[in-house]
Design a protein around this motif. Structure first.
Motif, PDB file in Angstrom:
ATOM      1  N   PHE A 119     -12.562 -29.359  -6.881  1.00  0.00           N
ATOM      2  CA  PHE A 119     -12.608 -30.559  -6.044  1.00  0.00           C
ATOM      3  C   PHE A 119     -11.439 -31.488  -6.361  1.00  0.00           C
ATOM      4  O   PHE A 119     -10.810 -32.046  -5.453  1.00  0.00           O
ATOM      5  N   LYS A 120     -11.129 -31.675  -7.632  1.00  0.00           N
ATOM      6  CA  LYS A 120     -10.015 -32.546  -8.004  1.00  0.00           C
ATOM      7  C   LYS A 120      -8.696 -32.006  -7.466  1.00  0.00           C
ATOM      8  O   LYS A 120      -7.852 -32.761  -6.985  1.00  0.00           O
ATOM      9  N   VAL A 121      -8.520 -30.682  -7.549  1.00  0.00           N
ATOM     10  CA  VAL A 121      -7.267 -30.083  -7.073  1.00  0.00           C
ATOM     11  C   VAL A 121      -7.138 -30.218  -5.562  1.00  0.00           C
ATOM     12  O   VAL A 121      -6.078 -30.577  -5.040  1.00  0.00           O
ATOM     13  N   THR A 122      -8.210 -29.942  -4.835  1.00  0.00           N
ATOM     14  CA  THR A 122      -8.133 -29.810  -3.376  1.00  0.00           C
ATOM     15  C   THR A 122      -8.609 -31.044  -2.615  1.00  0.00           C
ATOM     16  O   THR A 122      -8.241 -31.225  -1.453  1.00  0.00           O
ATOM     17  N   GLY A 123      -9.468 -31.853  -3.230  1.00  0.00           N
ATOM     18  CA  GLY A 123     -10.085 -32.957  -2.501  1.00  0.00           C
ATOM     19  C   GLY A 123     -11.088 -32.503  -1.469  1.00  0.00           C
ATOM     20  O   GLY A 123     -11.459 -33.270  -0.577  1.00  0.00           O
ATOM     21  N   HIS A 124     -11.580 -31.265  -1.588  1.00  0.00           N
ATOM     22  CA  HIS A 124     -12.459 -30.692  -0.563  1.00  0.00           C
ATOM     23  C   HIS A 124     -13.903 -31.142  -0.798  1.00  0.00           C
ATOM     24  O   HIS A 124     -14.658 -30.522  -1.559  1.00  0.00           O
ATOM     25  N   GLN A 125     -14.295 -32.217  -0.155  1.00  0.00           N
ATOM     26  CA  GLN A 125     -15.624 -32.797  -0.327  1.00  0.00           C
ATOM     27  C   GLN A 125     -16.715 -31.852   0.165  1.00  0.00           C
ATOM     28  O   GLN A 125     -17.793 -31.766  -0.434  1.00  0.00           O
ATOM     29  N   GLY A 126     -16.457 -31.134   1.241  1.00  0.00           N
ATOM     30  CA  GLY A 126     -17.453 -30.210   1.760  1.00  0.00           C
ATOM     31  C   GLY A 126     -17.794 -29.130   0.748  1.00  0.00           C
ATOM     32  O   GLY A 126     -18.963 -28.743   0.610  1.00  0.00           O
ATOM     33  N   PHE A 127     -16.789 -28.635   0.038  1.00  0.00           N
ATOM     34  CA  PHE A 127     -17.023 -27.656  -1.012  1.00  0.00           C
ATOM     35  C   PHE A 127     -17.928 -28.233  -2.100  1.00  0.00           C
ATOM     36  O   PHE A 127     -18.867 -27.569  -2.566  1.00  0.00           O
ATOM     37  N   LEU A 128     -17.663 -29.461  -2.500  1.00  0.00           N
ATOM     38  CA  LEU A 128     -18.468 -30.088  -3.554  1.00  0.00           C
ATOM     39  C   LEU A 128     -19.927 -30.176  -3.123  1.00  0.00           C
ATOM     40  O   LEU A 128     -20.837 -29.868  -3.896  1.00  0.00           O
ATOM     41  N   ARG A 129     -20.148 -30.577  -1.880  1.00  0.00           N
ATOM     42  CA  ARG A 129     -21.526 -30.672  -1.383  1.00  0.00           C
ATOM     43  C   ARG A 129     -22.188 -29.292  -1.334  1.00  0.00           C
ATOM     44  O   ARG A 129     -23.364 -29.154  -1.673  1.00  0.00           O
ATOM     45  N   GLU A 130     -21.423 -28.277  -0.910  1.00  0.00           N
ATOM     46  CA  GLU A 130     -21.991 -26.932  -0.806  1.00  0.00           C
ATOM     47  C   GLU A 130     -22.370 -26.361  -2.165  1.00  0.00           C
ATOM     48  O   GLU A 130     -23.302 -25.555  -2.277  1.00  0.00           O
ATOM     49  N   MET A 131     -21.658 -26.769  -3.215  1.00  0.00           N
ATOM     50  CA  MET A 131     -21.906 -26.223  -4.543  1.00  0.00           C
ATOM     51  C   MET A 131     -22.853 -27.077  -5.378  1.00  0.00           C
ATOM     52  O   MET A 131     -23.222 -26.673  -6.490  1.00  0.00           O
ATOM     53  N   TRP A 132     -23.258 -28.239  -4.870  1.00  0.00           N
ATOM     54  CA  TRP A 132     -24.025 -29.180  -5.685  1.00  0.00           C
ATOM     55  C   TRP A 132     -25.331 -28.575  -6.201  1.00  0.00           C
ATOM     56  O   TRP A 132     -25.644 -28.655  -7.393  1.00  0.00           O
TER      57      TRP A 132
END
Length: 356
Positions: A119-132
């Motif tokens: 997430f820090k590298v990409t800023g991909h918020q959707g990924f963070l939510r999907e992996m939570w």
């Protein structure tokens, strides 16, 4: 926030260490790790080798730094899709077959470090939510491995029996994972106070209760991992590194994996680089990173180690997690991606908590 599918790969930041590792070389290393990845996202130790959850995550972190964002997300979605009901993964797969169905608490926890880093590298918020939910289940399981004095037992066997043994290296890594998990929760507006409390307790016993941990002093990881995991900070961290420098550092080659064998290894050397960067010792970090480049092969891959007594590669394998450790160290040295501080930030956070 950024979606890797719409972000031009040519614009993705890549580390560069002038005179040591170029951007093109870093890209080649990321591409090499991706070439070993299986179609389902799994990343084995080497082509045809086995997979474990910890080194799988380490390799995925290398993909993120190497600009292979889609491949990195496939690696994390593999973990999401194969996570067992209790939040764990098998200790070991060979291809798609489970070879060891036991649970390693550190292997389980490390997904939090990788997800936060990506997430820090990409800023991909959707990924963070999907992996939570995957991260939450994993760290909640780790809490069930807590011992009575703040330590965390390291494993449960295939027979279901808990191994009541705590390890400094694994515990320091779990401290880091719990901190990263807390940061993910904060980013998503979630509340997980038990993770932070557990990390505080675990850090305290690593620093002050060495008798609670199995002695593994011959391994270099037990030397530097409390620094890498943000447990020991500031002057104490530098003193710890200085205390056994002569036991592990081999002039011009990197560091030993164990203190009694003439064997230097690339991943351990790069993890020491990350530890040195965490305490502001940049010149020494750069020197060690430079020294280990003799392990690089022409295609961007890295040999696991060298027996310097006879000049032979051992084991005779090009390991994905070694290549990943190189990219993470290069990123920390060059400050190239927004994830370059994934180890320093946790160290600084602990220092602030301890008032140092």
């Amino acid at each position: 926030m950024t979606d890797p599918a719409t972000f031009d790969p040519a614009s993705r930041p890549l580390p560069e260490v002038p005179g040591v590792l170029s951007r093109d070389q870093a890209r080649a290393t990321g591409e090499w790790i991706a070439s070993v990845q299986r179609p389902n996202g799994q990343i084995p130790w080497f082509t045809g080798g086995h997979t474990d959850p910890w080194d799988h995550v380490e390799s995925a972190m290398g993909l993120s730094v190497g600009g292979q964002w889609e491949a990195a997300e496939r690696a994390y979605y593999f973990l999401r899709d194969t996570q067992r009901g209790d939040g764990s993964w098998p200790m070991r797969w060979q291809d798609d077959v489970v070879e060891d169905a036991g649970i390693d608490a550190n292997y389980t926890a490390y997904v939090a470090v990788g997800v936060w880093h990506h997430f820090k590298v990409t800023g991909h918020q959707g990924f963070l939510r999907e992996m939570w939910q995957c991260v939450r289940r994993a760290l909640d399981l780790v809490l069930r491995f807590r011992g009575p004095e703040g330590q965390i037992w390291y494993s449960r066997g295939e027979d279901g029996e808990l191994r009541r043994e705590a390890l400094v290296t694994g515990s320091s890594s779990m401290h880091h994972a719990l901190r990263c998990g807390t940061l993910i929760a904060e980013e998503l507006g979630e509340s997980v106070p038990d993770w932070e409390i557990t990390a505080d307790q675990l850090g305290e016993v690593i620093r002050t209760r060495p008798e609670l941990f199995s002695p593994k002093d011959r391994y270099s990881m037990d030397w530097y991992y409390p620094v890498l995991g943000g447990v020991v900070v500031g002057e104490d961290a530098s003193a710890r590194i200085d205390g056994r420098w002569g036991d592990f550092v081999v002039e011009g080659l990197g560091i030993r994996c164990v203190d009694d064998n003439p064997w230097v290894t690339g991943a351990e050397t790069c993890e020491l680089v990350l530890s040195l960067e965490a305490v502001g010792r940049h010149a020494e970090a750069l020197e060690q990173f430079t020294n280990m480049q003799h392990l690089r092969d022409d295609d961007g891959s890295y040999w696991t180690g060298l027996v310097f007594a006879d000049g032979k590669r051992w084991p005779v394998e090009l390991s994905t997690w070694t290549a990943a450790a190189v990219l993470l160290a290069a990123d920390a040295l060059s400050r190239a991606t927004p994830g370059n501080d994934v180890f320093r930030y946790v160290s600084n956070d602990t220092a602030a908590k301890l008032g140092r």
